[in-house]
Design a protein around this motif. Structure first.
Motif, PDB file in Angstrom:
ATOM      1  N   THR A  86       0.707  -1.259   0.046  1.00  9.79           N
ATOM      2  CA  THR A  86       0.057  -0.092  -0.113  1.00  9.79           C
ATOM      3  C   THR A  86       0.821   1.189  -0.069  1.00  9.79           C
ATOM      4  OG1 THR A  86      -1.884  -1.028   1.114  1.00  9.79           O
ATOM      5  CG2 THR A  86      -1.672   1.288   1.258  1.00  9.79           C
ATOM      6  N   ALA A  87       1.700   1.245   0.844  1.00 14.67           N
ATOM      7  CA  ALA A  87       2.821   2.499   0.848  1.00 14.67           C
ATOM      8  C   ALA A  87       3.620   2.705  -0.299  1.00 14.67           C
ATOM      9  CB  ALA A  87       3.750   2.412   2.070  1.00 14.67           C
ATOM     10  N   VAL A  88       4.143   1.842  -0.922  1.00 12.16           N
ATOM     11  CA  VAL A  88       4.916   1.907  -2.170  1.00 12.16           C
ATOM     12  C   VAL A  88       3.736   2.375  -3.214  1.00 12.16           C
ATOM     13  CG1 VAL A  88       6.111   0.645  -3.771  1.00 12.16           C
ATOM     14  CG2 VAL A  88       6.441   0.337  -1.384  1.00 12.16           C
ATOM     15  N   ALA A  89       2.654   1.496  -3.463  1.00 10.05           N
ATOM     16  CA  ALA A  89       1.824   1.971  -4.609  1.00 10.05           C
ATOM     17  C   ALA A  89       1.131   3.487  -4.295  1.00 10.05           C
ATOM     18  CB  ALA A  89       0.755   0.939  -4.574  1.00 10.05           C
ATOM     19  N   ALA A  90       0.936   3.602  -2.908  1.00  9.95           N
ATOM     20  CA  ALA A  90       0.211   5.120  -2.856  1.00  9.95           C
ATOM     21  C   ALA A  90       1.212   6.230  -3.408  1.00  9.95           C
ATOM     22  CB  ALA A  90       0.050   5.125  -1.521  1.00  9.95           C
ATOM     23  N   ALA A  91       2.574   6.042  -2.653  1.00 10.50           N
ATOM     24  CA  ALA A  91       3.743   6.890  -3.053  1.00 10.50           C
ATOM     25  C   ALA A  91       3.751   7.085  -4.672  1.00 10.50           C
ATOM     26  CB  ALA A  91       4.977   6.410  -2.541  1.00 10.50           C
ATOM     27  N   VAL A  92       3.932   5.962  -5.423  1.00  5.94           N
ATOM     28  CA  VAL A  92       4.117   6.106  -6.953  1.00  5.94           C
ATOM     29  C   VAL A  92       2.814   6.434  -7.698  1.00  5.94           C
ATOM     30  CG1 VAL A  92       4.527   4.662  -8.819  1.00  5.94           C
ATOM     31  CG2 VAL A  92       5.765   3.903  -6.903  1.00  5.94           C
ATOM     32  N   ALA A  93       1.671   6.300  -7.243  1.00  9.45           N
ATOM     33  CA  ALA A  93       0.531   6.611  -7.794  1.00  9.45           C
ATOM     34  C   ALA A  93       0.288   8.132  -7.532  1.00  9.45           C
ATOM     35  CB  ALA A  93      -0.766   5.762  -7.271  1.00  9.45           C
ATOM     36  N   SER A  94       0.702   8.597  -6.449  1.00 14.22           N
ATOM     37  CA  SER A  94       0.409  10.241  -6.041  1.00 14.22           C
ATOM     38  C   SER A  94       1.357  10.898  -6.861  1.00 14.22           C
ATOM     39  CB  SER A  94       0.711  10.283  -4.499  1.00 14.22           C
ATOM     40  OG  SER A  94      -0.392   9.327  -3.732  1.00 14.22           O
ATOM     41  N   VAL A  95       2.653  10.534  -6.913  1.00  5.40           N
ATOM     42  CA  VAL A  95       3.657  11.254  -7.954  1.00  5.40           C
ATOM     43  C   VAL A  95       3.293  11.008  -9.145  1.00  5.40           C
ATOM     44  CG1 VAL A  95       5.795  11.330  -8.508  1.00  5.40           C
ATOM     45  CG2 VAL A  95       5.440  10.648  -6.169  1.00  5.40           C
ATOM     46  N   SER A 210      -7.442   3.781  -0.862  1.00  4.00           N
ATOM     47  CA  SER A 210      -7.752   3.078  -2.206  1.00  4.00           C
ATOM     48  C   SER A 210      -6.806   2.024  -2.536  1.00  4.00           C
ATOM     49  CB  SER A 210      -7.855   3.832  -3.315  1.00  4.00           C
ATOM     50  OG  SER A 210      -8.303   3.481  -4.398  1.00  4.00           O
ATOM     51  N   ALA A 211      -5.591   2.211  -2.419  1.00  4.62           N
ATOM     52  CA  ALA A 211      -4.835   0.947  -2.482  1.00  4.62           C
ATOM     53  C   ALA A 211      -4.895  -0.326  -1.534  1.00  4.62           C
ATOM     54  CB  ALA A 211      -3.276   1.416  -2.607  1.00  4.62           C
ATOM     55  N   LEU A 212      -5.056   0.283  -0.280  1.00  3.37           N
ATOM     56  CA  LEU A 212      -5.245  -0.765   0.738  1.00  3.37           C
ATOM     57  C   LEU A 212      -6.591  -1.690   0.409  1.00  3.37           C
ATOM     58  CD1 LEU A 212      -4.466  -1.881   3.483  1.00  3.37           C
ATOM     59  CD2 LEU A 212      -6.086  -0.288   4.648  1.00  3.37           C
ATOM     60  N   LEU A 213      -7.471  -0.844   0.126  1.00  2.14           N
ATOM     61  CA  LEU A 213      -8.843  -1.890  -0.232  1.00  2.14           C
ATOM     62  C   LEU A 213      -8.675  -2.576  -1.360  1.00  2.14           C
ATOM     63  CD1 LEU A 213     -11.461   0.851   0.617  1.00  2.14           C
ATOM     64  CD2 LEU A 213     -10.870  -1.002   1.840  1.00  2.14           C
ATOM     65  N   LEU A 214      -8.129  -2.111  -2.316  1.00  8.55           N
ATOM     66  CA  LEU A 214      -7.928  -2.983  -3.561  1.00  8.55           C
ATOM     67  C   LEU A 214      -6.889  -4.233  -3.234  1.00  8.55           C
ATOM     68  CD1 LEU A 214      -8.275  -3.385  -6.407  1.00  8.55           C
ATOM     69  CD2 LEU A 214      -6.385  -1.809  -6.894  1.00  8.55           C
ATOM     70  N   GLU A 215      -5.920  -3.892  -2.344  1.00  3.89           N
ATOM     71  CA  GLU A 215      -4.804  -5.104  -2.135  1.00  3.89           C
ATOM     72  C   GLU A 215      -5.629  -6.002  -1.441  1.00  3.89           C
ATOM     73  OE1 GLU A 215      -2.311  -7.559   0.074  1.00  3.89           O
ATOM     74  OE2 GLU A 215      -3.376  -5.863   1.072  1.00  3.89           O
ATOM     75  N   GLU A 229       1.915 -17.492   3.730  1.00  3.03           N
ATOM     76  CA  GLU A 229       2.178 -16.096   4.146  1.00  3.03           C
ATOM     77  C   GLU A 229       0.894 -15.295   4.293  1.00  3.03           C
ATOM     78  OE1 GLU A 229       5.332 -13.634   5.452  1.00  3.03           O
ATOM     79  OE2 GLU A 229       5.526 -15.578   4.639  1.00  3.03           O
ATOM     80  N   PRO A 230       0.719 -14.708   5.684  1.00  4.35           N
ATOM     81  CA  PRO A 230      -0.532 -14.238   5.868  1.00  4.35           C
ATOM     82  C   PRO A 230      -0.593 -12.846   5.390  1.00  4.35           C
ATOM     83  CG  PRO A 230       1.011 -13.680   7.984  1.00  4.35           C
ATOM     84  CD  PRO A 230       1.564 -14.631   6.769  1.00  4.35           C
ATOM     85  N   ASP A 231      -2.147 -12.856   5.205  1.00  6.63           N
ATOM     86  CA  ASP A 231      -2.417 -11.317   4.393  1.00  6.63           C
ATOM     87  C   ASP A 231      -3.794 -11.108   5.028  1.00  6.63           C
ATOM     88  OD1 ASP A 231      -2.238  -9.509   2.132  1.00  6.63           O
ATOM     89  OD2 ASP A 231      -4.054 -10.219   1.693  1.00  6.63           O
ATOM     90  N   TRP A 232      -4.270  -9.895   5.130  1.00  3.95           N
ATOM     91  CA  TRP A 232      -5.555  -9.536   5.533  1.00  3.95           C
ATOM     92  C   TRP A 232      -6.718 -10.228   4.723  1.00  3.95           C
ATOM     93  CZ3 TRP A 232      -3.966  -3.997   7.164  1.00  3.95           C
ATOM     94  CH2 TRP A 232      -3.238  -3.797   8.232  1.00  3.95           C
ATOM     95  N   GLY A 233      -6.536  -9.657   3.377  1.00  7.25           N
ATOM     96  CA  GLY A 233      -7.988 -10.265   2.730  1.00  7.25           C
ATOM     97  C   GLY A 233      -7.798 -11.731   2.460  1.00  7.25           C
TER      98      GLY A 233
END
Length: 287
Positions: A86-95, A210-215, A229-233
């Motif tokens: 989420t952090a990486v995608a949000a940074a790239v998407a915002s830039v 938005s990225a967190l919900l999509l992930e 490997e655990p993941d919330w979704g």
């Protein structure tokens, strides 16, 4: 997005407000807990067949799953990869959204029209459908997942910034700078970027939500982080078959996703109040 000035003489405290602080606190707590997960909980892959599907208790506050794994431990570890994505995608998407919005505002004409049409096309295709198509062809490792998250999130920042940037370039001081011989690069660096930067910080939080919900949706569909490997979704999907008998398997990771997304939204609203100051922000995508 529009920015509406408040009446003259109205003073506004430049603060993110109570809701903003709550969002920031909750988000900080979630990030810190997941970051220091190895120091706080045990092994998320450890199985104990003597405690399969145990309800929440003192020994297992979130209960256990069908393999005897501690749901609390897996929930804590489940946020590590998801939040990193989420952090990486949000940074790239915002830039990316910021760059395209500034490019269109500075050059106008067909360039502005092209960037706007790209955003319209992106909005016309549901992000989850695009993600399914892309990941089906190139796999679901870290980089491809980031790519689909960026594709699903950049439009939000673009739309938030574009309207304000276009209004700024039409101001008289921008025209005066052009007459004085300032190029587009100088105008962008000295005037445009400082003007849109506060809105950019707000857009980052919205893109992250938005990225967190999509992930999480990708994890639920089996296209995100892969077992064991655990993941919330992924954990929510694993617990859907036992909702009637063991709801804790899906409820707790799902609740963490909702709480984190809401915290990001609250922080975004708080930043809007803080950075815009004596103005009210109305967003077309998210209030």
């Amino acid at each position: 997005m529009t920015v509406i000035d408040k009446p003259a003489g109205t003073r506004t405290r430049r603060t993110i407000g109570v809701a903003g602080w709550i969002g920031a606190g909750v988000l900080a707590a979630v990030v810190l807990v997941t970051l220091f997960a190895p120091l706080l909980v045990g092994d998320p892959l450890e199985q104990d067949f003597t405690v399969i599907l145990r309800a929440p208790s003192h020994a297992h506050p979130f209960g256990t799953d069908d393999l005897g794994r501690d749901v609390l431990t897996r929930t804590v570890f489940g946020g590590r990869t998801g939040l990193a994505l989420t952090a990486v995608a949000a940074a790239v998407a915002s830039v990316l959204g910021l760059s395209l919005a500034l490019l269109g505002a500075l050059y106008g004409g067909w360039i502005d029209g092209l960037t706007a049409r790209l955003a319209d096309i992106q909005l016309a295709v549901p992000s989850i459908v695009l993600a399914i198509v892309v990941l089906s062809f190139i796999g679901n490792s870290f980089v491809p997942i980031v790519v689909v998250l960026v594709l699903g999130s950049w439009v939000l920042t673009f739309r938030v910034i574009r309207g304000h940037a276009r209004a700024v370039v039409q101001q008289q001081y921008i025209e005066a700078a052009r007459v004085a011989g300032a190029g587009r690069g100088a105008i962008a660096w000295r005037h445009l970027i400082p003007s849109v930067l506060p809105l950019f910080f707000v857009a980052v939080t919205l893109s992250a939500a938005s990225a967190l919900l999509l992930e999480s949706s990708l994890g639920f569909l089996g296209l995100g982080v892969q077992p064991p490997e655990p993941d919330w979704g992924q954990m929510v999907a694993a617990g859907r078959d036992t909702l009637s008998t063991s709801p804790w398997i899906a409820v707790f990771p799902g609740l963490v996703v909702v709480v984190t997304a809401v915290a990001l939204q609250l922080l975004g609203d708080g930043l809007a109040e803080r950075f815009v100051g004596g103005q009210t922000v109305q967003r077309g995508i998210a209030r």
